[in-house]
Design a protein around this motif. Structure first.
Motif, PDB file in Angstrom:
ATOM      1  N   VAL A 148       2.457  19.464   3.775  1.00 42.87           N
ATOM      2  CA  VAL A 148       2.759  18.494   4.831  1.00 42.87           C
ATOM      3  C   VAL A 148       2.708  17.078   4.258  1.00 42.87           C
ATOM      4  N   HIS A 149       1.669  16.820   3.471  1.00 42.00           N
ATOM      5  CA  HIS A 149       1.483  15.484   2.894  1.00 42.00           C
ATOM      6  C   HIS A 149       2.651  15.138   1.958  1.00 42.00           C
ATOM      7  N   THR A 150       3.072  16.109   1.179  1.00 40.75           N
ATOM      8  CA  THR A 150       4.176  15.875   0.250  1.00 40.75           C
ATOM      9  C   THR A 150       5.482  15.648   1.012  1.00 40.75           C
TER      10      THR A 150
ATOM     11  N   GLY B 128       5.853  14.509   4.028  1.00 37.14           N
ATOM     12  CA  GLY B 128       5.763  13.184   4.623  1.00 37.14           C
ATOM     13  C   GLY B 128       6.012  12.093   3.592  1.00 37.14           C
ATOM     14  N   ALA B 129       5.508  12.320   2.385  1.00 37.30           N
ATOM     15  CA  ALA B 129       5.683  11.324   1.329  1.00 37.30           C
ATOM     16  C   ALA B 129       7.165  11.132   1.006  1.00 37.30           C
ATOM     17  N   PHE B 130       7.902  12.237   0.955  1.00 36.63           N
ATOM     18  CA  PHE B 130       9.343  12.129   0.681  1.00 36.63           C
ATOM     19  C   PHE B 130      10.037  11.331   1.782  1.00 36.63           C
TER      20      PHE B 130
ATOM     21  N   SER C 296      -3.113  14.183   7.245  1.00 37.85           N
ATOM     22  CA  SER C 296      -3.090  15.164   6.154  1.00 37.85           C
ATOM     23  C   SER C 296      -3.829  14.613   4.938  1.00 37.85           C
ATOM     24  N   GLY C 297      -3.738  13.283   4.733  1.00 32.20           N
ATOM     25  CA  GLY C 297      -4.462  12.674   3.613  1.00 32.20           C
ATOM     26  C   GLY C 297      -5.961  12.785   3.802  1.00 32.20           C
ATOM     27  N   LEU C 298      -6.427  12.529   5.016  1.00 29.77           N
ATOM     28  CA  LEU C 298      -7.866  12.632   5.266  1.00 29.77           C
ATOM     29  C   LEU C 298      -8.341  14.078   5.139  1.00 29.77           C
ATOM     30  N   LEU C 299      -7.486  15.000   5.601  1.00 19.13           N
ATOM     31  CA  LEU C 299      -7.844  16.417   5.425  1.00 19.13           C
ATOM     32  C   LEU C 299      -7.941  16.740   3.937  1.00 19.13           C
ATOM     33  N   PHE C 300      -7.002  16.223   3.190  1.00 19.29           N
ATOM     34  CA  PHE C 300      -6.995  16.383   1.736  1.00 19.29           C
ATOM     35  C   PHE C 300      -8.340  15.927   1.174  1.00 19.29           C
ATOM     36  N   MET C 301      -8.840  14.790   1.687  1.00 16.49           N
ATOM     37  CA  MET C 301     -10.099  14.243   1.171  1.00 16.49           C
ATOM     38  C   MET C 301     -11.309  15.017   1.672  1.00 16.49           C
ATOM     39  N   PHE C 302     -11.247  15.411   2.942  1.00 16.48           N
ATOM     40  CA  PHE C 302     -12.486  15.880   3.556  1.00 16.48           C
ATOM     41  C   PHE C 302     -12.526  17.361   3.870  1.00 16.48           C
TER      42      PHE C 302
ATOM     43  N   GLY D 223      -7.714   1.461   2.121  1.00 17.49           N
ATOM     44  CA  GLY D 223      -7.153   0.158   2.475  1.00 17.49           C
ATOM     45  C   GLY D 223      -6.114   0.300   3.578  1.00 17.49           C
ATOM     46  N   PHE D 224      -5.296   1.307   3.441  1.00 14.67           N
ATOM     47  CA  PHE D 224      -4.223   1.574   4.392  1.00 14.67           C
ATOM     48  C   PHE D 224      -4.807   1.865   5.773  1.00 14.67           C
ATOM     49  N   ILE D 225      -5.837   2.673   5.784  1.00 10.65           N
ATOM     50  CA  ILE D 225      -6.443   3.050   7.073  1.00 10.65           C
ATOM     51  C   ILE D 225      -7.055   1.823   7.757  1.00 10.65           C
ATOM     52  N   ILE D 226      -7.747   0.999   6.986  1.00 12.39           N
ATOM     53  CA  ILE D 226      -8.343  -0.220   7.559  1.00 12.39           C
ATOM     54  C   ILE D 226      -7.245  -1.108   8.127  1.00 12.39           C
TER      55      ILE D 226
ATOM     56  N   THR E 184       1.329   6.452  -6.819  1.00  7.98           N
ATOM     57  CA  THR E 184       0.231   7.263  -7.361  1.00  7.98           C
ATOM     58  C   THR E 184       0.292   8.687  -6.810  1.00  7.98           C
ATOM     59  N   GLY E 185       0.727   8.805  -5.561  1.00  3.42           N
ATOM     60  CA  GLY E 185       0.827  10.137  -4.959  1.00  3.42           C
ATOM     61  C   GLY E 185       1.751  11.037  -5.755  1.00  3.42           C
ATOM     62  N   PHE E 186       2.892  10.500  -6.130  1.00  6.18           N
ATOM     63  CA  PHE E 186       3.815  11.352  -6.880  1.00  6.18           C
ATOM     64  C   PHE E 186       3.363  11.571  -8.316  1.00  6.18           C
ATOM     65  N   GLU E 187       2.471  10.699  -8.791  1.00  2.09           N
ATOM     66  CA  GLU E 187       1.874  11.042 -10.084  1.00  2.09           C
ATOM     67  C   GLU E 187       0.893  12.201  -9.914  1.00  2.09           C
TER      68      GLU E 187
ATOM     69  N   LEU F 240       0.829  -1.207   0.000  1.00  2.00           N
ATOM     70  CA  LEU F 240       0.000   0.000   0.000  1.00  2.00           C
ATOM     71  C   LEU F 240       0.864   1.258   0.000  1.00  2.00           C
ATOM     72  N   ILE F 241       1.940   1.236   0.784  1.00  2.00           N
ATOM     73  CA  ILE F 241       2.801   2.420   0.796  1.00  2.00           C
ATOM     74  C   ILE F 241       3.426   2.609  -0.579  1.00  2.00           C
ATOM     75  N   PHE F 242       3.806   1.479  -1.191  1.00  2.00           N
ATOM     76  CA  PHE F 242       4.359   1.603  -2.532  1.00  2.00           C
ATOM     77  C   PHE F 242       3.323   2.197  -3.489  1.00  2.00           C
TER      78      PHE F 242
HETATM   79  C1  HEM Z   1      -4.089   7.010   4.577  1.00  2.00           C
HETATM   80  C2  HEM Z   1      -3.176   7.614   3.988  1.00  2.00           C
HETATM   81  C3  HEM Z   1      -3.341   8.617   2.852  1.00  2.00           C
HETATM   82  C4  HEM Z   1      -4.426   9.357   2.450  1.00  2.00           C
HETATM   83  C5  HEM Z   1      -5.807   9.389   3.075  1.00  2.00           C
HETATM   84  C6  HEM Z   1      -4.019  10.119   1.314  1.00  2.00           C
HETATM   85  C7  HEM Z   1      -4.832  10.975   0.602  1.00  2.00           C
HETATM   86  C8  HEM Z   1      -4.399  11.796  -0.406  1.00  2.00           C
HETATM   87  C9  HEM Z   1      -5.235  12.679  -1.137  1.00  2.00           C
HETATM   88  C10 HEM Z   1      -6.733  12.827  -0.956  1.00  2.00           C
HETATM   89  C11 HEM Z   1      -4.464  13.334  -2.027  1.00  2.00           C
HETATM   90  C12 HEM Z   1      -4.930  14.381  -3.017  1.00  2.00           C
HETATM   91  C13 HEM Z   1      -5.350  13.788  -4.293  1.00  2.00           C
HETATM   92  C14 HEM Z   1      -6.075  14.788  -5.101  1.00  2.00           C
HETATM   93  O1  HEM Z   1      -5.474  15.780  -5.496  1.00  2.00           O
HETATM   94  O2  HEM Z   1      -7.257  14.583  -5.333  1.00  2.00           O
HETATM   95  C15 HEM Z   1      -3.128  12.886  -1.853  1.00  2.00           C
HETATM   96  C16 HEM Z   1      -2.050  13.370  -2.563  1.00  2.00           C
HETATM   97  C17 HEM Z   1      -0.762  12.860  -2.412  1.00  2.00           C
HETATM   98  N1  HEM Z   1      -0.402  11.771  -1.659  1.00  2.00           N
HETATM   99 FE1  HEM Z   1      -1.557  10.805  -0.315  1.00  2.00          FE
HETATM  100  N2  HEM Z   1      -2.723   9.853   1.034  1.00  2.00           N
HETATM  101  C18 HEM Z   1      -2.275   8.916   1.964  1.00  2.00           C
HETATM  102  C19 HEM Z   1      -1.045   8.346   2.050  1.00  2.00           C
HETATM  103  C20 HEM Z   1       0.018   8.687   1.237  1.00  2.00           C
HETATM  104  C21 HEM Z   1       1.283   8.060   1.286  1.00  2.00           C
HETATM  105  C22 HEM Z   1       1.649   6.932   2.199  1.00  2.00           C
HETATM  106  C23 HEM Z   1       2.067   8.696   0.343  1.00  2.00           C
HETATM  107  C24 HEM Z   1       3.494   8.486  -0.051  1.00  2.00           C
HETATM  108  C25 HEM Z   1       4.356   7.721   0.506  1.00  2.00           C
HETATM  109  C26 HEM Z   1       1.262   9.719  -0.266  1.00  2.00           C
HETATM  110  C27 HEM Z   1       1.715  10.594  -1.231  1.00  2.00           C
HETATM  111  C28 HEM Z   1       0.961  11.585  -1.792  1.00  2.00           C
HETATM  112  C29 HEM Z   1       1.486  12.616  -2.657  1.00  2.00           C
HETATM  113  C30 HEM Z   1       2.934  12.799  -3.085  1.00  2.00           C
HETATM  114  C31 HEM Z   1       0.403  13.418  -3.046  1.00  2.00           C
HETATM  115  C32 HEM Z   1       0.444  14.644  -3.944  1.00  2.00           C
HETATM  116  C33 HEM Z   1       0.461  15.918  -3.130  1.00  2.00           C
HETATM  117  C34 HEM Z   1       0.447  17.145  -4.000  1.00  2.00           C
HETATM  118  O3  HEM Z   1       1.226  17.234  -4.936  1.00  2.00           O
HETATM  119  O4  HEM Z   1      -0.347  18.038  -3.702  1.00  2.00           O
HETATM  120  N3  HEM Z   1       0.017   9.686   0.285  1.00  2.00           N
HETATM  121  N4  HEM Z   1      -3.116  11.941  -0.859  1.00  2.00           N
END
Ligand code: HEM
Lengths: 227, 531
Positions: free
Chosen positions: A163-165, A167-169, A134-140, A57-60, A31-34, A24-26
């Motif tokens: 913050v999310h980016t 953390g991703a690095f 930060s991911g959930l905030l991104f979603m909600f 899936g990750f959260i579950i 996909t995150g970096f895409e 899942l992290i992979f």
């Molecule tokens: C439960 C965990 C996570 C949630 C809920 C989450 C959720 C999200 C969401 C909603 C977005 C925005 C997508 C959009 O624009 O519609 C996003 C972007 C992104 N996520 Fe996650 N993510 C999670 C975990 C991760 C992990 C583990 C990584 C990398 C190791 C990651 C890397 C990224 C990156 C690089 C972006 C793009 C940020 C940007 O350029 O603005 N995420 N994520």
């Protein structure tokens, strides 16, 4: 050297959890970096979809993992210790090149060396929560007029995204180094095999070790100062 | 037991990710409930409740169009009052504009970026006024018999106002058949609306880009609503009217966020299957994604340079056409640039606008004069991103008084200072400004201008909507010009990205160096051992 003993180190759930988390992290990182426009692979739309599903899936998985850690007491494996910390660092920096033995003995009740304890604890209580929150905030998050969840009406996505980016690095760097450190077990593949089969050859343990509470670091270094 | 847990774990480990993947790739079943309800509603074409050909009062041989209006109003007693209060007749609206207070602005007194303005040119421009005889300032806006009812309500498609006749049709044997027209009257037809709304600016699609004859004959690819192979809807199906006040706003002349017509009125604010798309509607207007291009059938004017007007060839005025037959230069108007299948530009818009008035000072420190300003920004809760046609050009301004100029362009006769007949800028400006009246210093120059026109028509089929990547992309995306917010895929923090990349590179280098030393030292150990 003490006698080797085949021990069932990683339980079924532990391995299931570990490999799914890895996958899942992979997937999330890829996909995150895409989404971050670092490259084109699935296309933005599909990348977002996959990222969102994988995030759930990750959260579950995390929920189950927390339950497991708490009920089995395995969480104690992550209690940080300074004992042997320096020795462990020295091992990775110097000892390993001289074929020195691992300074920390891996036992059932203390599977992690002090460095691992620290790093994994950091992941569990800091970086993964940062990504999830930060991911959930991104979603909600909602713009002010969205007001379905008034409490997280945030005007600007920027802070969340940064913050999310960030953390991703960090996670990605962890994965990289982690992949390499797999090869630093007793043999190049012993760690990998252990995480796949659950079984690993550990040095013979004294009976007293078995009675020791989980997570208590084993320290044989003082007795065998042979580096 | 152990022999069971192994395969189960293995199975789960393989199946769980697969499940996720199939979930992801599964397209949701499209739910067309709402769309189908709308289709059913608009498939039923309205049938009139009366047949005007049966009314005795309409059997007359009308010799003069005022008589027609009188006949209409003898039954529709209150409609005259309504129409006299509507923008189709007044050509102005009461609106509050911040910084200006309550204003009365409209086509009557505003400058636009095409033929500039109506003042001193009424005889010609009023061909599109829903009235008769607006020749000059003396026009009586309170006389209901000055209303032209049939220009909108004719259903024969034969009624036509004459050129240069201040809104009157031709009369006598050459004029339209009033009796047949009066017998046909009903709800306005799209072609009738189009006579003015497609032809504004001096020809088909010149002005709007999304309003043109192509809508009347085009298929779903041109406009899903008006498609001849679709619902074939009429303008008034959406632009409904109450007491002759139509819904819908055109912000080159309007200023306030009222009486607007929105896609959401029919389609709701959450028309998509996918939540993530519905969420976009908080900040993005429907049109932004669903009108990927405008001017789909015929070209529209993108640029009009008045500064090059009045040139002559061999002492005579002349025209230059492009290969499609569009005029690209004419002595009376200057240079034009046309374009087809145009990608809109995008702006934040909250439904309010301001206009550059003839009395406003031109700020020459700004390179470009905005003829109108659409208000909005990311932080504004009422703002959404909308597609606009930006029409650019150059217009004359008073180089000393620093005001924009209204020149006299048209007259019936030569020698009265009309630019289009006499090709004399100075004289036409003097005449135009004196008519309003406004001062003119005697020195004019030209300034770059921009006018912003929201694009609302030519809605494409859903499959052709703008894709995610067209905006969520690093460079040159459709929204590259809107920089007051963070958009994933487009924006990033350069420092953070650099730091992140550095972290990854260092980790990688560390691994390479570490493993190299390990490999070397283990060989050394091996050789020592073998000795
Ligand atoms: C439960 C965990 C996570 C949630 C809920 C989450 C959720 C999200 C969401 C909603 C977005 C925005 C997508 C959009 O624009 O519609 C996003 C972007 C992104 N996520 Fe996650 N993510 C999670 C975990 C991760 C992990 C583990 C990584 C990398 C190791 C990651 C890397 C990224 C990156 C690089 C972006 C793009 C940020 C940007 O350029 O603005 N995420 N994520």
């Amino acid at each position: 050297m003490s006698k080797n003993n085949r021990v069932y180190v990683y339980k079924g759930f532990e391995r299931f959890w570990h490999w799914n988390q890895a996958l899942l992290i992979f997937v999330l990182a890829f996909t995150g970096f895409e989404i971050h426009s670092s490259y084109d692979f699935f296309g933005f739309e599909t990348a977002v979809k996959i990222h969102n599903y994988a995030a759930w899936g990750f959260i579950i998985l995390i929920v189950f993992a927390i339950f497991w850690h708490v009920t089995t007491g395995e969480w104690k494996q992550y209690i940080p210790t300074t004992k042997n910390l320096k020795a462990q660092a020295e091992f990775y920096l110097f000892g390993i090149f001289r074929n020195a033995p691992h300074p920390t003995k891996k036992t059932l009740i203390s599977k992690l060396n002090p460095l691992q304890r620290l790093v994994y604890l950091g992941l569990k209580v800091l970086f993964i929560p940062i990504m999830v929150v930060s991911g959930l905030l991104f979603m909600f998050y909602r713009y002010p007029q969205g007001d379905s969840i008034a409490i997280i009406n945030i005007d600007n996505l920027e802070i969340i995204a940064l913050v999310h980016t960030a953390g991703a690095f960090v996670l990605l760097a962890f994965v990289l180094v982690h992949l390499y450190l797999i090869t630093t077990g007793h043999t190049i593949t012993s760690n990998l095999k252990a995480m796949i089969t659950g079984w690993e050859d550990l040095e013979e343990e004294d009976q007293k070790d078995q009675d020791q509470p989980i997570g208590k670091p084993e320290n044989e270094h003082d007795e065998n100062p042979k580096i | 037991m152990k022999s069971y847990t192994k395969p189960i774990t293995f199975f789960l480990a393989i199946v769980a990710p697969l499940l996720i993947v199939t979930l992801v790739l599964r397209e949701p079943e499209p739910d067309h409930e709402l769309l189908n309800a709308l289709r059913a509603k608009y498939a039923v074409k309205r049938k009139p409740g009366v047949d005007h050909s049966k009314f005795e009062i309409l059997q007359k041989n009308f010799t003069n169009p005022h008589e027609i209006t009188a006949a209409c109003l003898s039954c529709h007693t209150e409609r005259g009052e309504e129409l006299m209060n509507s923008a189709h007749f007044t050509w102005e609206r009461e609106a509050f504009i911040p910084g200006r207070g309550v204003t009365y602005l409209g086509k009557k007194n505003l400058v636009n970026n095409f033929c500039t303005g109506v003042q001193s040119n009424e005889g010609s421009c009023m061909k599109c006024h829903a009235g008769y005889g607006w020749n000059d300032k003396s026009f009586d806006f309170s006389n209901p018999y000055n209303i032209d009812c049939v220009v909108c309500h004719d259903n024969t498609g034969t009624y036509e106002k004459a050129s240069g006749a201040a809104g009157y049709p031709k009369m006598g044997p050459e004029g339209p058949d009033f009796k047949a027209i009066v017998a046909s009257v009903g709800q306005p037809k799209s072609a009738g609306c189009g006579t003015c709304h497609f032809g504004g600016g001096g020809g088909n699609n010149v002005k709007h880009g999304d309003l043109e004859l192509g809508l009347l004959t085009g298929g779903r690819d041109v406009d899903v609503h008006m498609a001849v192979d679709g619902l074939n809807m009429n303008c008034v199906d959406c632009h409904t009217a109450e007491n002759h006040k139509m819904k819908g706003r055109y912000y080159a002349v309007s200023s306030s966020n009222t009486q607007r017509l929105n896609c959401e009125d029919c389609h709701t604010e959450t028309p998509h299957q996918q939540n993530i798309l519905n969420e976009h509607s908080i900040k993005v207007a429907c049109q932004t994604c669903h009108i990927p291009v405008y001017a789909k059938v015929n070209a529209t004017k993108m640029y009009w340079d008045w500064a090059t007007a009045t040139r002559k060839k061999d002492g005579k005025e002349f025209e230059v056409l492009d290969e499609d037959g569009n005029i690209v230069y004419t002595s009376i108007k200057g240079d034009f640039v046309w374009d087809k299948m145009v990608k809109p530009e995008y702006l934040w818009f909250n439904g309010t606008a301001d206009h550059h008035l003839l009395t406003d000072k031109v700020d020459t420190s700004q390179n470009i004069l905005k003829i109108n300003t659409l208000f909005g920004e990311y932080r504004d809760r009422d703002s959404k991103i909308i597609p606009v046609k930006v029409h650019r050009g150059r217009q004359p301004y008073d180089a000393e008084n620093l005001t924009i100029i209204q020149a006299k362009l048209w007259d019936k006769d030569k020698g009265k200072g009309a630019l289009w007949l006499d090709l004399d800028w100075e004289r036409s400006i003097e005449e135009g400004m004196a008519y309003i009246p406004l001062p003119y210093s005697g020195k004019h120059s030209f300034i770059k201008t921009e006018m912003f026109m929201p694009v609302n028509h030519m809605v494409s089929p859903a499959a052709e909507a703008v894709t995610c990547k067209e905006c969520h992309t690093r460079d040159n995306g459709r929204l590259a010009g809107l920089t007051d917010f963070y958009m994933p895929g487009r924006d990033r923090n350069r420092t953070l990205d650099l730091a992140g990349q550095l972290l990854l590179i260092l980790s990688f280098l560390g691994i390479v160096v570490h493993s190299a030393i390990r490999a070397l030292s283990s060989r050394k150990h091996n050789t020592i051992q073998s000795h």
